[in-house]
Design a protein around this motif. Structure first.
Motif, PDB file in Angstrom:
ATOM      1  N   SER A 434      19.156 -27.549  16.281  1.00 11.46           N
ATOM      2  CA  SER A 434      18.154 -27.444  17.342  1.00 11.46           C
ATOM      3  C   SER A 434      16.875 -28.182  16.962  1.00 11.46           C
ATOM      4  O   SER A 434      16.476 -28.215  15.794  1.00 11.46           O
ATOM      5  CB  SER A 434      17.840 -25.979  17.624  1.00 11.46           C
ATOM      6  N   THR A 435      16.220 -28.745  17.962  1.00 11.90           N
ATOM      7  CA  THR A 435      15.003 -29.526  17.746  1.00 11.90           C
ATOM      8  C   THR A 435      13.775 -28.644  17.599  1.00 11.90           C
ATOM      9  O   THR A 435      12.923 -28.886  16.745  1.00 11.90           O
ATOM     10  CB  THR A 435      14.788 -30.497  18.919  1.00 11.90           C
ATOM     11  N   ASN A 436      13.694 -27.610  18.418  1.00 15.45           N
ATOM     12  CA  ASN A 436      12.477 -26.804  18.482  1.00 15.45           C
ATOM     13  C   ASN A 436      12.608 -25.475  17.744  1.00 15.45           C
ATOM     14  O   ASN A 436      13.677 -25.137  17.229  1.00 15.45           O
ATOM     15  CB  ASN A 436      12.080 -26.565  19.939  1.00 15.45           C
ATOM     16  N   LEU A 437      11.519 -24.728  17.735  1.00 16.17           N
ATOM     17  CA  LEU A 437      11.408 -23.503  16.959  1.00 16.17           C
ATOM     18  C   LEU A 437      11.904 -22.299  17.756  1.00 16.17           C
ATOM     19  O   LEU A 437      11.423 -22.024  18.860  1.00 16.17           O
ATOM     20  CB  LEU A 437       9.946 -23.286  16.565  1.00 16.17           C
ATOM     21  N   VAL A 438      12.869 -21.564  17.197  1.00 14.18           N
ATOM     22  CA  VAL A 438      13.365 -20.343  17.840  1.00 14.18           C
ATOM     23  C   VAL A 438      12.283 -19.267  17.785  1.00 14.18           C
ATOM     24  O   VAL A 438      11.691 -19.021  16.731  1.00 14.18           O
ATOM     25  CB  VAL A 438      14.633 -19.826  17.133  1.00 14.18           C
ATOM     26  N   VAL A 439      12.035 -18.599  18.922  1.00 19.08           N
ATOM     27  CA  VAL A 439      11.044 -17.524  18.949  1.00 19.08           C
ATOM     28  C   VAL A 439      11.642 -16.191  19.406  1.00 19.08           C
ATOM     29  O   VAL A 439      11.017 -15.143  19.223  1.00 19.08           O
ATOM     30  CB  VAL A 439       9.849 -17.885  19.852  1.00 19.08           C
ATOM     31  N   LYS A 440      12.845 -16.220  19.977  1.00 16.35           N
ATOM     32  CA  LYS A 440      13.445 -14.963  20.437  1.00 16.35           C
ATOM     33  C   LYS A 440      14.951 -15.135  20.591  1.00 16.35           C
ATOM     34  O   LYS A 440      15.437 -16.207  20.969  1.00 16.35           O
ATOM     35  CB  LYS A 440      12.840 -14.525  21.770  1.00 16.35           C
ATOM     36  N   SER A 441      15.693 -14.064  20.281  1.00 19.69           N
ATOM     37  CA  SER A 441      17.128 -14.042  20.569  1.00 19.69           C
ATOM     38  C   SER A 441      17.458 -12.765  21.323  1.00 19.69           C
ATOM     39  O   SER A 441      16.870 -11.709  21.068  1.00 19.69           O
ATOM     40  CB  SER A 441      17.956 -14.123  19.283  1.00 19.69           C
ATOM     41  N   THR A 442      18.387 -12.873  22.267  1.00 22.75           N
ATOM     42  CA  THR A 442      18.853 -11.718  23.034  1.00 22.75           C
ATOM     43  C   THR A 442      20.372 -11.664  22.934  1.00 22.75           C
ATOM     44  O   THR A 442      21.056 -12.649  23.242  1.00 22.75           O
ATOM     45  CB  THR A 442      18.440 -11.815  24.508  1.00 22.75           C
ATOM     46  N   ILE A 443      20.886 -10.536  22.489  1.00 25.84           N
ATOM     47  CA  ILE A 443      22.326 -10.350  22.349  1.00 25.84           C
ATOM     48  C   ILE A 443      22.770  -9.288  23.342  1.00 25.84           C
ATOM     49  O   ILE A 443      22.206  -8.191  23.383  1.00 25.84           O
ATOM     50  CB  ILE A 443      22.697  -9.904  20.923  1.00 25.84           C
ATOM     51  N   LYS A 444      23.779  -9.616  24.143  1.00 29.34           N
ATOM     52  CA  LYS A 444      24.322  -8.658  25.104  1.00 29.34           C
ATOM     53  C   LYS A 444      25.826  -8.527  24.903  1.00 29.34           C
ATOM     54  O   LYS A 444      26.540  -9.527  24.803  1.00 29.34           O
ATOM     55  CB  LYS A 444      24.025  -9.103  26.538  1.00 29.34           C
ATOM     56  N   ASP A 445      26.281  -7.279  24.839  1.00 27.67           N
ATOM     57  CA  ASP A 445      27.709  -6.984  24.765  1.00 27.67           C
ATOM     58  C   ASP A 445      28.188  -6.550  26.147  1.00 27.67           C
ATOM     59  O   ASP A 445      27.551  -5.708  26.796  1.00 27.67           O
ATOM     60  CB  ASP A 445      27.977  -5.872  23.753  1.00 27.67           C
ATOM     61  N   TYR A 446      29.323  -7.117  26.582  1.00 29.10           N
ATOM     62  CA  TYR A 446      29.882  -6.817  27.898  1.00 29.10           C
ATOM     63  C   TYR A 446      31.242  -6.143  27.738  1.00 29.10           C
ATOM     64  O   TYR A 446      32.040  -6.533  26.870  1.00 29.10           O
ATOM     65  CB  TYR A 446      30.065  -8.103  28.711  1.00 29.10           C
ATOM     66  N   ASP A 447      31.508  -5.140  28.582  1.00 28.04           N
ATOM     67  CA  ASP A 447      32.833  -4.541  28.569  1.00 28.04           C
ATOM     68  C   ASP A 447      33.780  -5.362  29.433  1.00 28.04           C
ATOM     69  O   ASP A 447      33.406  -6.411  29.978  1.00 28.04           O
ATOM     70  CB  ASP A 447      32.783  -3.078  29.015  1.00 28.04           C
ATOM     71  N   GLY A 448      35.018  -4.891  29.570  1.00 27.18           N
ATOM     72  CA  GLY A 448      36.030  -5.660  30.283  1.00 27.18           C
ATOM     73  C   GLY A 448      35.745  -5.866  31.752  1.00 27.18           C
ATOM     74  O   GLY A 448      36.281  -6.797  32.369  1.00 27.18           O
ATOM     75  N   SER A 449      34.883  -5.022  32.342  1.00 29.05           N
ATOM     76  CA  SER A 449      34.556  -5.169  33.764  1.00 29.05           C
ATOM     77  C   SER A 449      33.340  -6.049  33.991  1.00 29.05           C
ATOM     78  O   SER A 449      32.937  -6.273  35.131  1.00 29.05           O
ATOM     79  CB  SER A 449      34.306  -3.785  34.379  1.00 29.05           C
ATOM     80  N   GLY A 450      32.729  -6.534  32.905  1.00 28.30           N
ATOM     81  CA  GLY A 450      31.560  -7.392  33.028  1.00 28.30           C
ATOM     82  C   GLY A 450      30.239  -6.660  32.971  1.00 28.30           C
ATOM     83  O   GLY A 450      29.180  -7.275  33.138  1.00 28.30           O
ATOM     84  N   ALA A 451      30.268  -5.353  32.710  1.00 25.93           N
ATOM     85  CA  ALA A 451      29.035  -4.571  32.629  1.00 25.93           C
ATOM     86  C   ALA A 451      28.430  -4.677  31.232  1.00 25.93           C
ATOM     87  O   ALA A 451      29.150  -4.677  30.226  1.00 25.93           O
ATOM     88  CB  ALA A 451      29.312  -3.109  32.959  1.00 25.93           C
ATOM     89  N   VAL A 452      27.105  -4.773  31.172  1.00 24.27           N
ATOM     90  CA  VAL A 452      26.405  -4.830  29.890  1.00 24.27           C
ATOM     91  C   VAL A 452      26.398  -3.438  29.262  1.00 24.27           C
ATOM     92  O   VAL A 452      25.953  -2.465  29.883  1.00 24.27           O
ATOM     93  CB  VAL A 452      24.959  -5.329  30.070  1.00 24.27           C
ATOM     94  N   ILE A 453      26.898  -3.326  28.041  1.00 18.92           N
ATOM     95  CA  ILE A 453      26.958  -2.019  27.375  1.00 18.92           C
ATOM     96  C   ILE A 453      25.982  -1.920  26.205  1.00 18.92           C
ATOM     97  O   ILE A 453      25.758  -0.834  25.678  1.00 18.92           O
ATOM     98  CB  ILE A 453      28.389  -1.718  26.886  1.00 18.92           C
ATOM     99  N   ASN A 454      25.387  -3.043  25.804  1.00 20.67           N
ATOM    100  CA  ASN A 454      24.397  -2.998  24.722  1.00 20.67           C
ATOM    101  C   ASN A 454      23.566  -4.274  24.748  1.00 20.67           C
ATOM    102  O   ASN A 454      24.086  -5.358  25.023  1.00 20.67           O
ATOM    103  CB  ASN A 454      25.079  -2.866  23.357  1.00 20.67           C
ATOM    104  N   THR A 455      22.263  -4.127  24.484  1.00 24.24           N
ATOM    105  CA  THR A 455      21.358  -5.276  24.437  1.00 24.24           C
ATOM    106  C   THR A 455      20.477  -5.178  23.198  1.00 24.24           C
ATOM    107  O   THR A 455      19.939  -4.109  22.900  1.00 24.24           O
ATOM    108  CB  THR A 455      20.459  -5.336  25.687  1.00 24.24           C
ATOM    109  N   GLU A 456      20.360  -6.286  22.483  1.00 26.81           N
ATOM    110  CA  GLU A 456      19.502  -6.363  21.299  1.00 26.81           C
ATOM    111  C   GLU A 456      18.565  -7.556  21.460  1.00 26.81           C
ATOM    112  O   GLU A 456      19.012  -8.669  21.731  1.00 26.81           O
ATOM    113  CB  GLU A 456      20.334  -6.544  20.026  1.00 26.81           C
TER     114      GLU A 456
END
Length: 496
Positions: A434-456
């Motif tokens: 990557s060229t630029n500086l990372v300032v934030k990351s978002t991690i989302k886990d999805y179940d089999g139906s496409g629903a978000v079950i966890n966010t970091e």
């Protein structure tokens, strides 16, 4: 948290997926050969195996108890074996002098009955000051109280050893003085020194005109000052030896490569560990060491060697290279520092601009059947999205990165979730970063139906740069990220 877990947040996801596949294939095909394990047994033809933690002998009065604990290869099972006797040596021990337990998710799956005299036995075939090994078998009760039979049980473990003690030395020296002929001031922890002589070659430890520090074994940050210019670096001190570091203030525009990643507690600034790369005269990485500063121990050491279109990491793991010497495949363990983790083949793909866009992961035993699909999306020269999908399911994990587009990151860390890329990033060509500086990351886990079950959500801040635009330190806070959070990272570079 161990250093292994620090580099393998998403390696654990890969391990779970691969381990699940191994289990499924074992049922279908009668079992697969795996990596060497430190404990294993069978019940009704089903195999259980995993890694042991260190063993310990506890003493209560005149009674000694050998305790061996471990976890299953997929991380869900707990293994316990105990032998109690006046003397722990080679020989066979039987109930009630032995305890065997295997649990999954906190529920006892199998345990021997202490009242069933002689029905469960453990034989120690080898024991010395550093290790113990043997075998076990016999009757146990399952979670419902039914009698089961454990067969082909084996174990091996290392005894706990005290962390390395004592002091080592650090020599800081330089070939060049500050601009205008001034001395270089250096600091390590609360100690200060001055470099006033500038030899053409590396001096001996304690040489006059260089700065020598005596320090307890561990990882430290040192700083050097030339007027208003300063550089910061990390170094690992080993008891009974002298570690030497050249102080080099690179000229603007100098090309530098990442050489050391050190980890610190951001509150009290105590060292936690480091990954250090060693270069040869051709500027190739020939050794990578992972040091645990908390335990003052070397967790792993990889001595790399190079052949045509190949980088050998160790006797079992290697990278195959493609055009432009970019890595094309990795053959090795999902967690390269853990030889009990599943073995896989990682295949990498790139776009026409040289960015890695995909990684397909297959079991070593089934190299043509991917079990994980990682897709990397790039926008404006930055890695902005990663999607991790397991074969045969709609469940997925998505990682998204945000950047400060006003700041560039020269020769910075890679932010792929792959453990092999994080650990060996200084030694391999994984395409453009990557060229630029990372300032934030978002991690989302999805179940089999496409629903978000966890966010970091994790934030990257407190960036410190040197005069040439290289990031020297930063802090990650918040939820989980590819790198561990609530940690200060101190980076070092090798400049040409």
């Amino acid at each position: 948290m161990t250093l292994i877990s620090r580099f393998c947040l998403f390696g654990s996801l890969l391990a779970i997926a691969l381990a699940a596949c191994v289990k499924e294939k074992s049922i279908d095909t009668g079992g697969l050969p795996g990596a060497a394990t430190q404990w294993q047994f069978k019940e009704a033809g089903v195999s259980f195996k995993g890694n042991t933690d260190t063993a310990v002998i506890e003493t209560t009065g005149s009674l000694k108890t050998l305790v061996i604990e471990g976890v299953s290869s997929d991380g869900t099972g707990s293994f316990l074996l105990e032998i109690s006797s006046l003397n722990i040596s080679t020989g066979t021990y039987k109930t009630p002098a032995v305890v065997f337990e295997y649990s999954v998710g906190g529920i006892e799956l199998y345990e021997n009955d202490p009242a069933a005299t002689d029905k469960f036995s453990v034989t120690i075939t080898k024991i010395n000051a550093t290790e113990v090994s043997g075998n076990f078998s016999g009757e146990v009760k399952d979670a419902s109280g039914n009698t089961k039979n454990i067969t082909e049980g084996k174990f091996s473990a290392k005894f706990k050893t005290a962390p390395a003690a004592g002091n080592g030395q650090l020599l800081l020296w330089s070939k060049k003085s500050c601009t205008g002929g001034g001395n270089i001031v250096v600091k390590v922890e609360n100690q200060s020194g001055t470099i006033s002589s500038f030899p053409a070659s590396e001096p001996a430890c304690g040489a006059s005109g260089s700065a020598t520090f005596t320090l307890p074994a561990g990882t430290y940050t040192w700083k050097a000052f030339c007027g208003t210019d300063s550089i910061v670096d990390a170094v690992t001190i080993t008891a009974g030896s002298c570690t030497k570091r050249e102080v080099l203030f690179p000229a603007p525009g100098t090309l530098c490569r990442l050489s050391n990643i050190a980890f610190y507690d951001p509150v009290n600034n105590t060292a936690e560990g480091s990954i250090t790369s060693f270069f040869n005269a051709s500027n190739k990485v020939i050794k990578i060491q992972v040091f645990d500063s908390v335990q003052s121990s070397l967790d792993a050491e990889f001595n790399l060697s190079y052949a045509t279109n190949r980088i050998n990491v160790d006797a079992q793991q290697y990278f195959n290279l493609g055009p432009g010497e970019r890595i094309q495949e990795f053959h090795g363990f999902v967690e390269p520092m853990d030889n009990t983790s599943p073995e896989g083949i990682f295949s990498y793909q790139y776009d026409a601009s040289g960015y890695m866009t995909k990684c397909l992961v297959a079991l070593k035993a089934f190299p043509t059947i991917p079990v994980l699909d990682l897709t990397y999306t790039w926008n404006g020269g930055n890695l902005t999205r990663i999607e991790i999908k397991q074969a045969g399911t709609n469940e997925k994990t998505v990682i998204e990165y945000q950047y400060d587009l006003t700041k560039q990151a020269r020769s910075f860390l890679c932010f792929f979730p792959n453990s092999e890329l994080i650990l060996f990033q200084t030694a391999v060509n994984y395409g453009k970063n990557s060229t630029n500086l990372v300032v934030k990351s978002t991690i989302k886990d999805y179940d089999g139906s496409g629903a978000v079950i966890n966010t970091e959500v994790a934030d990257f801040g407190s960036h410190a740069y040197d005069a040439n635009g290289y990031v020297r330190s930063f802090v990650i806070t918040g939820g989980e990220s590819v790198y561990d959070t609530d940690v200060k990272y101190v980076l070092s570079y090798k400049c040409q």
